[in-house]
Design a protein around this motif. Structure first.
Motif, PDB file in Angstrom:
ATOM      1  N   LEU A  80       0.824  -1.216   0.000  1.00 19.66           N
ATOM      2  CA  LEU A  80       0.000   0.000   0.000  1.00 19.66           C
ATOM      3  C   LEU A  80       0.854   1.260   0.000  1.00 19.66           C
ATOM      4  N   THR A  81       1.919   1.265   0.765  1.00 19.32           N
ATOM      5  CA  THR A  81       2.792   2.449   0.781  1.00 19.32           C
ATOM      6  C   THR A  81       3.499   2.614  -0.557  1.00 19.32           C
ATOM      7  N   GLY A  82       3.853   1.510  -1.182  1.00 17.44           N
ATOM      8  CA  GLY A  82       4.470   1.567  -2.501  1.00 17.44           C
ATOM      9  C   GLY A  82       3.518   2.127  -3.543  1.00 17.44           C
ATOM     10  N   ARG A  83       2.265   1.716  -3.468  1.00 16.73           N
ATOM     11  CA  ARG A  83       1.263   2.231  -4.403  1.00 16.73           C
ATOM     12  C   ARG A  83       1.077   3.734  -4.229  1.00 16.73           C
ATOM     13  N   GLU A  84       1.100   4.186  -2.990  1.00 10.84           N
ATOM     14  CA  GLU A  84       0.987   5.624  -2.743  1.00 10.84           C
ATOM     15  C   GLU A  84       2.207   6.348  -3.306  1.00 10.84           C
ATOM     16  N   ASP A  85       3.382   5.755  -3.190  1.00  8.35           N
ATOM     17  CA  ASP A  85       4.583   6.345  -3.795  1.00  8.35           C
ATOM     18  C   ASP A  85       4.439   6.431  -5.310  1.00  8.35           C
ATOM     19  N   ILE A  86       3.913   5.388  -5.913  1.00  9.10           N
ATOM     20  CA  ILE A  86       3.700   5.372  -7.361  1.00  9.10           C
ATOM     21  C   ILE A  86       2.699   6.464  -7.752  1.00  9.10           C
TER      22      ILE A  86
END
Length: 134
Positions: free
Chosen positions: A94-100
């Protein structure tokens, strides 16, 4: 008579303030259609995964829709490139998706600034994010 005057005054003030808020919020939404489908990096070259995502652009003004529509192939290609360069762990978290999402927003705002002289895009909203494989 005094009570009627107060009620009319309050209604006028409420009506006026509602119009001011409406004038300030002239946002529009533009859906990047069809869904964006792309591969992402797996642990090795033989193990690719894919992402299917639906994204909406929140525009700062309704008048920007035509320019965004004109540049949508560039915006889609940029988002596909950003997602495709991400490792599996980032895409699946989820944090990676927010970074993307943030990277994509920042980059497409930069592109619109270069192309039109105005970033135009207020936010990027991900409404669907499906990951398979990887």
């Amino acid at each position: 008579m005094r009570r009627i005057f107060s009620t009319v005054t309050i209604l006028f003030v409420l009506s006026f303030s509602a119009n001011v808020v409406q004038a300030q919020n002239n946002f529009a939404y533009y859906g990047l259609e069809p869904d964006i489908v792309t591969n992402f990096l797996g642990p090795n070259a033989n193990n690719l995964g894919f992402v299917r995502t639906t994204m909406e652009l929140m525009l700062e003004d309704v008048e920007y829709i035509e320019a965004i529509e004109h540049h949508s192939p560039l915006l889609r290609a940029t988002i596909i490139d950003i997602i495709g360069r991400q490792p599996k762990d980032k895409v699946k978290s989820l944090t990676g998706r927010e970074d993307i999402r943030r990277m994509s927003l920042e980059r497409i705002r930069e592109l619109m600034q270069q192309e039109t002289g105005n970033p135009m895009i207020k936010d990027l909203i991900i409404t669907k994010f499906i990951v398979q494989g990887g």
